[in-house]
Design a protein around this motif. Structure first.
Motif, PDB file in Angstrom:
ATOM      1  N   THR A  33       0.864  -1.181   0.000  1.00  0.00           N
ATOM      2  CA  THR A  33       0.000   0.000   0.000  1.00  0.00           C
ATOM      3  C   THR A  33       0.894   1.223   0.000  1.00  0.00           C
ATOM      4  N   THR A  80       1.738   5.497  -1.030  1.00  0.00           N
ATOM      5  CA  THR A  80       1.157   6.836  -0.964  1.00  0.00           C
ATOM      6  C   THR A  80       1.590   7.643  -2.180  1.00  0.00           C
ATOM      7  N   TYR A 114       2.070   8.600 -11.663  1.00  0.00           N
ATOM      8  CA  TYR A 114       2.077   8.875 -10.229  1.00  0.00           C
ATOM      9  C   TYR A 114       3.349   8.328  -9.581  1.00  0.00           C
ATOM     10  N   LEU A 164      -6.286   9.767  -8.972  1.00  0.00           N
ATOM     11  CA  LEU A 164      -5.619   9.853  -7.674  1.00  0.00           C
ATOM     12  C   LEU A 164      -5.118  11.269  -7.420  1.00  0.00           C
ATOM     13  N   ALA A 165      -5.078  11.632  -6.165  1.00  0.00           N
ATOM     14  CA  ALA A 165      -4.557  12.942  -5.760  1.00  0.00           C
ATOM     15  C   ALA A 165      -3.358  12.728  -4.846  1.00  0.00           C
ATOM     16  N   THR A 166      -2.524  13.730  -4.732  1.00  0.00           N
ATOM     17  CA  THR A 166      -1.369  13.653  -3.837  1.00  0.00           C
ATOM     18  C   THR A 166      -1.849  13.393  -2.408  1.00  0.00           C
ATOM     19  N   ASP A 202      -3.152  10.449  -1.534  1.00  0.00           N
ATOM     20  CA  ASP A 202      -3.993   9.244  -1.582  1.00  0.00           C
ATOM     21  C   ASP A 202      -3.145   7.999  -1.425  1.00  0.00           C
ATOM     22  N   GLN A 203      -3.776   6.938  -0.935  1.00  0.00           N
ATOM     23  CA  GLN A 203      -3.104   5.646  -0.837  1.00  0.00           C
ATOM     24  C   GLN A 203      -3.657   4.712  -1.909  1.00  0.00           C
ATOM     25  N   VAL A 204      -2.789   3.884  -2.451  1.00  0.00           N
ATOM     26  CA  VAL A 204      -3.169   2.970  -3.511  1.00  0.00           C
ATOM     27  C   VAL A 204      -2.408   1.658  -3.340  1.00  0.00           C
TER      28      VAL A 204
END
Length: 222
Positions: free
Chosen positions: A113, A115, A133, A155-157, A159-161
């Motif tokens: 996970t 960031t 990203y 996604l934005a700065t 955010d977790q993915v």
């Protein structure tokens, strides 16, 4: 008075059958088919491990050697058309092979996970642009392998993915549900088979035409 022995008919070796036109092309055609497929997979790994510049140079060499060989084995017109179609198929197969290679590497990697710590938009083409990203892993270091690529800005700065990554950085990180090498493997394998068949067909058709044009062997030779 003794009469000297007559030379063997057809100009061949004494006691042997004359060499017929086209007999040597079968070996060349088979070698070209092996080179077309083997060289293709070699290019996939060369591009991955030697870099894009080396991959481009070897790709150009591959195209020249294969095209010249096909012209010799299949004749100018048939050889040129076959080379054109084969090289298009080879380009698609190489792209599929590269995609499959990355997916296979990610399958052996790990899920993390991460960031989002940065993002940028790629070049706009036909009104569409991909987004890239930069990700930071749980240990605070940048996720290896490059930036995550998505087809839309989702996604934005901060955010977790969740992504699959290769710790050695040999493959670009990707979403777990997008890591599936099956389609790419089948595409690469299918096109490779088609390439080999096209080369064999073009070369052996030319060989049959040459043998037919040469006519039957001279009398006295079986």
């Amino acid at each position: 008075m003794l009469t000297p022995p007559r030379a063997a008919a057809g100009g061949g070796a004494a006691g042997g059958a004359p060499r017929r036109r086209g007999e040597g092309s079968a070996g060349l055609t088979s070698a070209l088919a092996v080179f077309a497929v083997g060289g293709l997979f070699g290019l996939v790994f060369a591009n991955a491990y030697l870099g894009g510049l080396a991959g481009f140079g070897l790709g150009a060499l591959y195209a020249v050697v294969l095209s010249a060989g096909l012209v010799v084995a299949a004749g100018a017109e048939t050889g040129c058309w076959t080379a054109f179609l084969v090289l298009i198929a080879a380009l698609i197969a190489a792209a599929a092979g590269s995609s499959a290679r990355e997916d296979l590497i990610l399958l052996s990697g790990r899920t993390v996970t991460a960031t989002v710590v940065g993002k940028s938009m790629g070049p706009v083409s036909k009104g569409h642009a991909d987004w890239y990203y930069t990700l930071r892993g749980p240990d605070g270091t940048t996720v290896p392998g490059g930036r995550l690529k998505l087809s839309e800005d989702g996604l934005a700065t901060g955010d977790q993915v969740t992504v699959r990554e290769d710790p050695a950085g040999r493959a670009t990180p990707n979403a777990p549900d997008r890591v599936n090498p099956d389609g790419s493997l089948w595409t690469a394998a299918g096109l490779s088979g088609a390439i080999a068949l096209a080369v064999l067909y073009a070369g052996l058709t030319r060989r049959r035409a040459l043998r037919a044009g040469a006519g039957p062997p001279p009398e006295g030779h079986n």
